[in-house]
Write a protein that holds these residues in place. Sequence first.
Motif: not given
Length: 393
Positions: A185-188, A90-91, A117-122, A150-153
Amino acid sequence: MKIVIVPSGFKECLDAEEVAAAMERGVKRFDPSIDAVVIPMIDGGEGFVRTIINIKGGSIIHKEVTGPVGQKISSYFGLYKENGQRIAVIEMAAVAGLKLVPRNERNPLKTTTYGVGELIIAALDFEVDHILIGCGDSGTSDGGAGMAEALGVQFLNKEQQKVHIKGGEDLLAVDSLTTANIDGRLKNVSIDVACNWKNILCGEKGVARVFGPQKGANSEQVEALSSALEHYAGVIQEGTGLDVRSLPGSGASGGLGAGLLAFTNAVLHPRFDIIMDFINIEKEISTADMVFTAEGSLDFQTPNGKIPSEVARIAKTSHIPVIAITGTIGEGADLNYQTGIDAYSSIIQKPVSLEMAMENAPKWIEESTYSALRKVAIGWRMTNKGVLKKVPV
């Protein structure tokens, strides 16, 4: 004769490959027989994804996300497989970069990293095992709060109502936070970040004061942003136990580094260290007769881990002379002599508008490289005739 060309891009103008091609034309114009080795470099900013994906033979995934001023934009991330793992690249510049902020809207109090954050989710939707994030050329200073949202925080005000982070100014309204709804899913997934290791979030050398003006902030807005980020750091510390104020890299990309540290357990790395895992330049430089490097602006910040200074550092271990070509010469540019750059020159030779400079940049980079070699040739002839003493490098 072997000349190694190792430039970075000219921000908002040319990427590293375009700069390198122009410099190579200048070298070949001087002498077509020169062995010109071209190695375009990335520093986590513009071109980060495409360069790594080209090296790794991966694919580009396009995604509509939120841009830095809240509009929907078409962005992308990279995806490749290695050693049985799926890796996303990701850039942040491709989703929240300064280039994406219209000039009449440049105010870091009002730009967001939500799209990051949206790109991380994608990327998580592709069941990746690892994410590599490049921090550079940002147009935001929200401390990564937009990304985190965007990640849920959830960021809450004193009335325990949600605060939507549209820019750095919204951080002042935040009283507390909760990570209860962050994407599990970030935990994994492991996350590595290539960033400017010397950028910190808060204080006199914090990101607001150092980079706020480059993103359009006036002096009053700089102070407001500095106060907002300090307040935000306090909220993070109370909510997570982590003090991000002066951690190395916490100020990267307007504080995106702090958000990644606090909410994703990312590991921040000096950007040149990560990039060297993908692009090995040491062998080519060690066998060169001369090295050319370049960046858009050469100033007091260049020695702090930017590509020209890192290239020069490597070259000096083999006593190779280094010439830097730059768009503009800024305050403290002479400090670069201490990093190993032997000479530098601007491509701009007369007063021109920014638009004209950007339009003519490829031609002027070529001409500046050609001119630099002609000057080197004069010095070489005079040295051999005994007119000049050999200059140590």
